[in-house]
Write an enzyme that holds these catalytic residues in place. Structure first.
Site, mmCIF file in Angstrom:
data_model
loop_
_atom_site.group_PDB
_atom_site.id
_atom_site.type_symbol
_atom_site.label_atom_id
_atom_site.label_comp_id
_atom_site.label_asym_id
_atom_site.label_seq_id
_atom_site.Cartn_x
_atom_site.Cartn_y
_atom_site.Cartn_z
ATOM 1 N N ASN A 184 57.657 22.429 -2.695
ATOM 2 C CA ASN A 184 57.007 21.009 -2.148
ATOM 3 C C ASN A 184 58.075 19.916 -2.101
ATOM 4 O O ASN A 184 58.018 18.640 -1.981
ATOM 5 C CB ASN A 184 55.721 20.277 -2.769
ATOM 6 N N GLU B 247 57.278 14.616 -8.276
ATOM 7 C CA GLU B 247 56.318 15.217 -7.205
ATOM 8 C C GLU B 247 56.242 14.518 -5.791
ATOM 9 O O GLU B 247 56.305 13.022 -6.077
ATOM 10 C CB GLU B 247 54.812 15.513 -7.597
#
Ligand code: F6R
Length: 242
Positions: free
Chosen positions: A136, A143
């Site tokens: 990702n 993140e």
């Protein structure tokens, strides 16, 4: 960015190891930023081999790891401290007191994060930071999100990250939900960054990171703003790179 693609796993790992070994040969007191996971494993294997052959010493070096799972004590088999001891530190001549991994089991995690940043400030800057990338686009455990944090902080792991890392745990539900990670600001302070990526599953993340817009939705894209990044890719990871 200097992007190199390798057909052969051995050359990939040796090139990464040579970057670290030549830094240590010219600057024995170098500060290394280290990552865990499958991406750097071959590099650590080569460094252990080079050390055995007397080609590199870590005796005066200092290391800082990127991250650690919240809730796992250092001696837990799945902790990143255990990973580093097992795959690198016990094979080389570094005193464990010079190796730093955030404590994921600290009673006061905010204090642990501030203390880690203070140590980085005092002993840094990191001369060479090794990184892997999540599918990702995460680096460390930063993140994708609407905003990113500069310093070391506690992060909630996204489902895809917990899923990807479940392979190391007995049961998927054993993967911790949170981690302590160096922030993007801390990572970008390194003098040189070496991003290691293997496998086609990462090809899209690599393309977004290297050729997409700079966006917090792909934290690795912020590497485009750093003046000294070397990217080592295997053929799978380089699939979409022209
Ligand atoms: C690990 C870390 C992570 C990994 C990334 C890729 O310390 O910071 O960002 O580098 O999740 O993991 P692997 O290499 O296992 O695919």
């Amino acid at each position: 960015m200097n992007v190199l693609t390798f057909r052969n796993e051995d050359d990939f790992a040796q090139t990464g190891a040579n970057l670290i070994a030549s830094l240590l040969q010219s600057s024995p007191k170098a500060v290394l930023g280290l990552a865990t996971g499958s991406s750097p494993l071959g590099v650590y294997g080569k460094l252990a081999e080079m050390h055995r052959k007397g080609m590199v010493s870590f005796a005066k070096a200092t290391t800082f790891n990127l991250d650690e799972y919240v809730g796992l004590p250092a001696d837990h088999p799945q902790s990143y401290r255990s990973f580093m001891n097992e795959h690198l530190f016990r094979h080389i001549d570094i005193g464990l007191s010079r190796t730093h991994v955030p404590r994921g089991d600290a009673a006061d995690l905010a204090a642990e994060c501030s203390a880690y940043d203070r140590m980085l400030e005092e002993e840094g800057p990191v001369d060479l930071q090794l990184l892997g990338i999540g599918s990702n686009g995460h680096i460390g455990f930063n993140e994708p999100d609407a905003s990113l944090t500069s310093g070391t902080h506690v992060v909630k792991l996204l489902p895809e990250t917990r899923e990807a890392n479940a392979r190391f745990f007995e049961r998927p539900e054993d993967v911790p939900h949170q981690a302590v990670t160096m922030g993007i600001g801390g990572i970008l302070k390194a003098r040189q960054i070496v991003l290691l990526v293997r496998g086609e599953a990462k090809a899209e993340a690599v393309k977004n990171a290297l050729q997409g817009p700079i966006t917090t939705q792909c934290p690795a894209s912020l590497l485009q703003s750093h003046p000294n990044v070397v990217v080592l890719l295997d053929e799978g990871a380089a699939k979409w790179i022209r």
